[in-house]
Motif scaffolding. Structure first.
Motif, PDB file in Angstrom:
ATOM      1  N   SER A  49       0.670  -1.291   0.093  1.00 18.45           N
ATOM      2  CA  SER A  49       0.010   0.081   0.089  1.00 18.45           C
ATOM      3  C   SER A  49       0.743   1.351  -0.155  1.00 18.45           C
ATOM      4  O   SER A  49      -0.007   2.230  -0.136  1.00 18.45           O
ATOM      5  N   ALA A  50       1.912   1.401   0.081  1.00 16.50           N
ATOM      6  CA  ALA A  50       2.750   2.446   0.099  1.00 16.50           C
ATOM      7  C   ALA A  50       2.831   2.917  -1.535  1.00 16.50           C
ATOM      8  O   ALA A  50       3.331   2.589  -2.271  1.00 16.50           O
ATOM      9  N   THR A  51       2.387   4.196  -1.640  1.00 16.83           N
ATOM     10  CA  THR A  51       2.415   4.624  -3.047  1.00 16.83           C
ATOM     11  C   THR A  51       2.939   5.999  -3.327  1.00 16.83           C
ATOM     12  O   THR A  51       3.104   6.466  -4.618  1.00 16.83           O
ATOM     13  N   ASN A  52       3.963   6.682  -2.433  1.00 14.31           N
ATOM     14  CA  ASN A  52       4.655   7.638  -2.460  1.00 14.31           C
ATOM     15  C   ASN A  52       5.424   7.450  -4.044  1.00 14.31           C
ATOM     16  O   ASN A  52       6.277   6.403  -4.007  1.00 14.31           O
ATOM     17  N   ALA A  53       5.395   8.415  -4.764  1.00 19.66           N
ATOM     18  CA  ALA A  53       6.245   8.162  -6.202  1.00 19.66           C
ATOM     19  C   ALA A  53       7.708   7.978  -5.876  1.00 19.66           C
ATOM     20  O   ALA A  53       8.547   7.231  -6.551  1.00 19.66           O
ATOM     21  N   THR A  54       8.179   8.738  -4.845  1.00 24.12           N
ATOM     22  CA  THR A  54       9.749   8.791  -4.669  1.00 24.12           C
ATOM     23  C   THR A  54      10.367   7.519  -3.938  1.00 24.12           C
ATOM     24  O   THR A  54      11.472   7.177  -4.221  1.00 24.12           O
ATOM     25  N   LEU A  55       9.473   6.591  -3.572  1.00 28.68           N
ATOM     26  CA  LEU A  55      10.102   5.233  -3.018  1.00 28.68           C
ATOM     27  C   LEU A  55      10.566   4.350  -4.004  1.00 28.68           C
ATOM     28  O   LEU A  55      11.516   3.618  -3.800  1.00 28.68           O
ATOM     29  N   VAL A  66       3.081  -3.384  -4.794  1.00 29.48           N
ATOM     30  CA  VAL A  66       2.262  -4.231  -5.802  1.00 29.48           C
ATOM     31  C   VAL A  66       1.044  -3.194  -6.001  1.00 29.48           C
ATOM     32  O   VAL A  66      -0.004  -3.855  -6.263  1.00 29.48           O
ATOM     33  N   VAL A  67       0.997  -1.991  -5.588  1.00 28.72           N
ATOM     34  CA  VAL A  67       0.220  -1.032  -6.034  1.00 28.72           C
ATOM     35  C   VAL A  67       0.722   0.172  -6.964  1.00 28.72           C
ATOM     36  O   VAL A  67       1.999   0.303  -6.710  1.00 28.72           O
ATOM     37  N   ALA A  68      -0.108   0.998  -7.561  1.00 26.13           N
ATOM     38  CA  ALA A  68       0.459   2.010  -8.235  1.00 26.13           C
ATOM     39  C   ALA A  68       0.994   2.914  -7.401  1.00 26.13           C
ATOM     40  O   ALA A  68       0.472   3.660  -6.101  1.00 26.13           O
ATOM     41  N   LEU A  72       1.053   7.483 -10.915  1.00 32.95           N
ATOM     42  CA  LEU A  72       0.263   6.812 -11.778  1.00 32.95           C
ATOM     43  C   LEU A  72      -1.379   6.758 -11.579  1.00 32.95           C
ATOM     44  O   LEU A  72      -2.078   6.988 -12.273  1.00 32.95           O
ATOM     45  N   GLN A  73      -1.518   6.780  -9.870  1.00 34.30           N
ATOM     46  CA  GLN A  73      -2.923   6.716  -9.614  1.00 34.30           C
ATOM     47  C   GLN A  73      -3.479   8.002  -9.904  1.00 34.30           C
ATOM     48  O   GLN A  73      -4.739   7.955 -10.275  1.00 34.30           O
ATOM     49  N   ALA A  74      -3.156   9.036  -9.580  1.00 37.15           N
ATOM     50  CA  ALA A  74      -3.814  10.226  -9.582  1.00 37.15           C
ATOM     51  C   ALA A  74      -4.077  10.553 -11.094  1.00 37.15           C
ATOM     52  O   ALA A  74      -5.337  11.023 -11.299  1.00 37.15           O
ATOM     53  N   PRO A  75      -3.261  10.566 -12.124  1.00 32.80           N
ATOM     54  CA  PRO A  75      -3.744  10.748 -13.369  1.00 32.80           C
ATOM     55  C   PRO A  75      -4.934   9.968 -13.931  1.00 32.80           C
ATOM     56  O   PRO A  75      -5.837  10.316 -14.558  1.00 32.80           O
ATOM     57  N   THR A  76      -4.764   8.515 -13.510  1.00 32.66           N
ATOM     58  CA  THR A  76      -5.707   7.616 -13.879  1.00 32.66           C
ATOM     59  C   THR A  76      -7.052   8.206 -13.222  1.00 32.66           C
ATOM     60  O   THR A  76      -8.076   8.191 -14.085  1.00 32.66           O
ATOM     61  N   MET A  77      -6.819   8.363 -12.142  1.00 38.18           N
ATOM     62  CA  MET A  77      -8.349   9.106 -11.339  1.00 38.18           C
ATOM     63  C   MET A  77      -8.837   9.975 -11.880  1.00 38.18           C
ATOM     64  O   MET A  77      -9.981  10.222 -12.213  1.00 38.18           O
ATOM     65  N   ALA A 186     -20.261   4.095  -5.285  1.00 39.19           N
ATOM     66  CA  ALA A 186     -18.880   5.002  -5.410  1.00 39.19           C
ATOM     67  C   ALA A 186     -17.700   4.020  -6.061  1.00 39.19           C
ATOM     68  O   ALA A 186     -17.943   2.782  -6.205  1.00 39.19           O
ATOM     69  N   TYR A 187     -16.867   4.612  -6.796  1.00 40.92           N
ATOM     70  CA  TYR A 187     -15.770   3.944  -7.268  1.00 40.92           C
ATOM     71  C   TYR A 187     -14.410   4.190  -6.383  1.00 40.92           C
ATOM     72  O   TYR A 187     -14.229   5.189  -5.670  1.00 40.92           O
ATOM     73  N   VAL A 188     -13.622   3.418  -6.682  1.00 38.06           N
ATOM     74  CA  VAL A 188     -12.045   3.533  -6.185  1.00 38.06           C
ATOM     75  C   VAL A 188     -11.171   3.276  -7.112  1.00 38.06           C
ATOM     76  O   VAL A 188     -11.464   2.432  -8.067  1.00 38.06           O
ATOM     77  N   THR A 189      -9.875   3.674  -7.263  1.00 33.23           N
ATOM     78  CA  THR A 189      -9.202   3.560  -8.120  1.00 33.23           C
ATOM     79  C   THR A 189      -8.223   2.303  -7.778  1.00 33.23           C
ATOM     80  O   THR A 189      -7.869   2.107  -6.794  1.00 33.23           O
ATOM     81  N   THR A 190      -7.511   1.865  -8.763  1.00 37.87           N
ATOM     82  CA  THR A 190      -6.823   0.630  -8.941  1.00 37.87           C
ATOM     83  C   THR A 190      -5.975   1.234 -10.361  1.00 37.87           C
ATOM     84  O   THR A 190      -6.357   1.734 -11.135  1.00 37.87           O
ATOM     85  N   TYR A 191      -4.663   0.763 -10.177  1.00 41.91           N
ATOM     86  CA  TYR A 191      -3.899   0.999 -11.600  1.00 41.91           C
ATOM     87  C   TYR A 191      -4.458   0.081 -12.642  1.00 41.91           C
ATOM     88  O   TYR A 191      -4.504  -0.987 -12.425  1.00 41.91           O
ATOM     89  N   ARG A 192      -4.328   0.845 -13.623  1.00 43.51           N
ATOM     90  CA  ARG A 192      -4.637  -0.202 -15.135  1.00 43.51           C
ATOM     91  C   ARG A 192      -3.463   0.043 -15.820  1.00 43.51           C
ATOM     92  O   ARG A 192      -2.887   1.117 -16.128  1.00 43.51           O
ATOM     93  N   SER A 193      -3.135  -1.096 -16.288  1.00 42.83           N
ATOM     94  CA  SER A 193      -1.662  -1.031 -17.297  1.00 42.83           C
ATOM     95  C   SER A 193      -2.505  -0.628 -18.889  1.00 42.83           C
ATOM     96  O   SER A 193      -3.487  -1.151 -19.309  1.00 42.83           O
ATOM     97  N   GLU A 194      -1.479   0.032 -19.716  1.00 38.61           N
ATOM     98  CA  GLU A 194      -1.675   0.297 -20.953  1.00 38.61           C
ATOM     99  C   GLU A 194      -1.429  -0.763 -21.707  1.00 38.61           C
ATOM    100  O   GLU A 194      -1.951  -0.947 -22.870  1.00 38.61           O
TER     101      GLU A 194
END
Length: 195
Positions: A49-55, A66-68, A72-77, A186-194
């Motif tokens: 669950s750690a999502t900070n991009a700098t990690l 194992v999460v975006a 990646l998540q913010a633009p997808t949302m 309600a919707y929740v985000t998960t990452y989608r691959s292109e």
């Protein structure tokens, strides 16, 4: 999500020769704190669950997730909001947790880039009254984004909106992908691959 406790636990695990890898930490803040200890012990650590991009900028050698990331998540949302929720104005509810700060900031930036009007309301984790959020949902706001960390906070926000007779479309970040946030429609985000 206490970095000092995480550091104590990481040191304990690093000293145990039977430990070959770690599942965790849960949050980005704790991951940043314990990463050097786990790297020095040559332990792989995988966060659910750690999502900070700098990690994943290379500074934490043995870190995986194992999460975006928020990057990646913010633009997808934002794109989902624009493509599927017919937004007039999006209210972004941002709490004081680093997860929420990063995701809300990325969401606000991408909505701006997409020319979708938005505004931000700040809340504190665990607060009971979300009157400020309810008052911000005026006739121009038809989408409420909840990039908040705690599902119980998100449910309290929705309950208070509905109690006030306000029914905007709702979307939350990946932290709300839990049974505790079982909000109809309600919707929740998960990452989608292109790919």
């Amino acid at each position: 999500a206490d970095p000092a406790d995480g550091l104590r636990q990481a040191k304990r695990l690093a000293m145990n020769d039977a430990v070959i890898a770690v599942v965790g930490p849960k949050t980005s803040v704790v991951t940043k704190a314990v990463g050097p200890v786990l790297d020095a012990a040559d332990l792989a650590y995988v966060s659910p669950s750690a999502t900070n991009a700098t990690l994943t900028d290379g500074s934490l050698r043995n870190f995986y997730r194992v999460v975006a990331s928020d990057a990646l998540q913010a633009p997808t949302m934002a794109e989902f909001i624009g493509d599927h929720l017919d937004p007039s104005t999006v209210l972004i509810v941002r709490d004081d947790e680093p997860y929420s700060q990063g995701l809300a900031g990325g969401l606000e930036a991408k909505l701006d880039e997409l020319r979708i009007p938005s505004r931000v309301v700040d809340v504190t984790m665990g607060q009971e009254s979300y009157r400020d959020v309810v008052l911000q949902v005026d006739p121009t706001v038809n989408v409420v984004a909840l990039p908040v960390l705690d599902a119980h906070d998100a449910v309290r926000i929705v309950d208070q909106l509905w109690a006030a007779g306000k029914y905007p479309k709702l979307i939350g970040g990946d932290a709300l992908f839990l049974k505790a946030f079982a909000v109809p429609g309600a919707y929740v985000t998960t990452y989608r691959s292109e790919e």
